[in-house]
Design a protein around this motif. Structure first.
Motif, short mmCIF file in Angstrom:
data_model
loop_
_atom_site.label_atom_id
_atom_site.label_comp_id
_atom_site.label_asym_id
_atom_site.label_seq_id
_atom_site.Cartn_x
_atom_site.Cartn_y
_atom_site.Cartn_z
N THR A 175 0.70 -1.19 -0.06
CA THR A 175 -0.02 0.14 0.03
C THR A 175 0.95 1.24 0.16
OG1 THR A 175 -1.71 -1.16 1.07
CG2 THR A 175 -1.90 1.33 1.33
N HIS B 279 2.61 1.50 -3.44
CA HIS B 279 1.78 1.96 -4.58
C HIS B 279 1.27 3.50 -4.12
CE1 HIS B 279 -1.33 1.19 -7.58
NE2 HIS B 279 -2.20 1.96 -7.04
N ASN B 280 1.22 3.93 -2.89
CA ASN B 280 0.66 5.36 -2.77
C ASN B 280 1.95 6.10 -3.30
OD1 ASN B 280 1.04 7.68 -0.63
ND2 ASN B 280 -0.86 7.40 -1.14
N ALA C 104 -2.59 7.18 -4.67
CA ALA C 104 -3.90 6.28 -4.24
C ALA C 104 -3.65 5.93 -2.89
CB ALA C 104 -4.20 5.33 -5.38
N PRO D 277 -5.86 3.07 -0.83
CA PRO D 277 -7.36 2.21 -0.78
C PRO D 277 -8.18 2.34 0.16
CG PRO D 277 -5.29 1.15 0.06
CD PRO D 277 -4.75 2.35 -0.16
N SER D 278 -9.32 1.79 0.21
CA SER D 278 -10.33 1.58 1.26
C SER D 278 -9.87 0.38 1.99
CB SER D 278 -11.72 1.24 0.73
OG SER D 278 -11.70 -0.12 0.11
N THR D 279 -10.58 0.41 3.36
CA THR D 279 -10.36 -0.66 4.45
C THR D 279 -10.80 -1.95 3.71
OG1 THR D 279 -10.69 0.96 6.20
CG2 THR D 279 -10.78 -1.43 6.71
N LYS D 280 -11.83 -1.93 3.07
CA LYS D 280 -12.58 -3.20 2.31
C LYS D 280 -11.30 -3.82 1.39
CE LYS D 280 -16.33 -3.38 4.58
NZ LYS D 280 -16.68 -4.40 5.59
N GLU D 281 -10.90 -2.92 0.66
CA GLU D 281 -9.99 -3.47 -0.33
C GLU D 281 -8.77 -4.34 0.50
OE1 GLU D 281 -7.42 -4.62 -3.57
OE2 GLU D 281 -9.78 -4.37 -3.19
N LEU D 282 -8.28 -3.49 1.48
CA LEU D 282 -7.00 -4.16 2.11
C LEU D 282 -7.41 -5.51 2.83
CD1 LEU D 282 -5.39 -0.85 3.63
CD2 LEU D 282 -4.68 -1.92 1.56
N ARG E 114 -7.61 -8.24 0.45
CA ARG E 114 -6.15 -8.83 -0.04
C ARG E 114 -5.63 -9.48 1.11
NH1 ARG E 114 -4.01 -2.82 -1.66
NH2 ARG E 114 -1.96 -3.96 -1.34
#
Length: 310
Positions: free
Chosen positions: A70, A73-74, A79, A81-86, A89
């Protein structure tokens, strides 16, 4: 392919020795070369057991991996990401480990570095419901706390932050001994003229947390010539959302060096040949007297089978 492993020191090695000398022997000596076809049965067995991972450790590794990717990538895209995306994964990583343990044991037995074996499934046959629920409860909390953590907010705050590295194996030689260092995150705050070392914690606070960070600070001082007063060490406790920042003193560094020296001397007691790092026989690596530690030890199977040899 050496007959004996290279000697080095790390805080985790020191912790293993103080927890159980027998475990230390398996971990750092008798698992050596266990990945080779013509190794002894003991080396192969110890190497396989060394690769076993329990649920809390697996969870911590998965969260660390997601945090590292993360941040990188940032840096490239900006970008967040949302908590849901993390969470998705991390769950995928945990699911893969579960399937390896359940369906690919034969493959793991032959190539334990390529597949994952969970401690709970290897020794218990299944994952405990309470342990699975605990991981489920921690997952959303830890990831939310990461995204709102002081360190991640600083990393994404602007051009005065200069990312240096994360999760890279480094070495530094201290008094002739190679010392291993793996920092979760290192960056420079150019505005405050500080070098910030961050350690992400997915478990509870420990008395050893500061000691580990002191090793990292010593690495910066020795290899990067960073003055101690410019080093800021930080524990981010993702389970609670707490952040503890420390500024070490020369006395703290000296205490860590003395601890390392005493630890190395203790480790030398278990060598037949210091130059070759050849260990004494297995039976001279004493078992811990704290039996409760054996219940969660990867090597308890080997200890059970070697009872008559002690």
């Amino acid at each position: 392919m050496k007959a004996f492993p290279e000697f080095s020191w790390s805080y985790s090695r020191h912790k293993t020795l103080t927890d159980c000398v027998r475990k230390y022997g398996y971990e750092y000596y008798f698992s050596h070369n266990g990945w080779l076809f013509d190794s002894s049965p003991l080396n192969k067995h110890a190497y396989r057991l060394k690769k076993i991972v329990n649920l809390p450790i697996l969870f911590g590794q998965a969260v660390h991996d997601v945090i590292e990717s993360t941040i990188k990538h940032n840096i490239k895209t900006g970008a967040i990401p949302s908590t849901k995306e993390l969470e998705r994964r991390v769950r995928l990583s945990l699911r893969t480990a579960f399937l390896d343990s359940r369906d690919r044991k034969d493959l793991w037995l032959h190539k334990p570095s390529r597949y994952t074996m969970l401690f709970e499934m290897y020794y218990g046959g299944e994952l405990p419901a309470a342990g699975v629920q605990e991981i489920h409860d921690r997952l959303d909390v830890c990831l939310k706390h990461f995204l709102h953590s002081k360190s991640f907010r600083e990393m994404t705050s602007g051009g005065h932050i200069h990312f240096l590295e994360s999760e890279r194996f480094r070495t530094v030689e201290i008094n002739g001994v190679k010392l291993y260092v793996v920092m979760d995150l290192l960056y420079r705050d150019l505005q405050r003229d500080k070098w910030v070392i961050v350690d992400w914690k997915t478990g509870s606070k420990s008395s050893d947390d500061v000691g580990q960070l002191a090793v990292y600070a010593l690495y910066l001082m020795k290899e990067w010539n960073v003055p101690l007063e410019k080093i800021e060490i930080r524990n981010e406790y993702l389970l609670t959302g707490g952040c503890h920042t420390y500024h070490l003193t020369p006395g703290d560094i000296q205490a860590m060096l003395e601890q390392m020296d005493a630890s190395v001397q203790y480790m030398n007691h278990y060598k037949l040949d210091t130059a070759k790092n050849e260990p004494v026989p297995l039976e001279e690596f004493q078992r811990t007297s704290h039996i409760f530690r054996c219940r969660r030890c990867n090597y308890k199977e080997l200890c059970d089978t070697s009872t008559n040899n002690d």
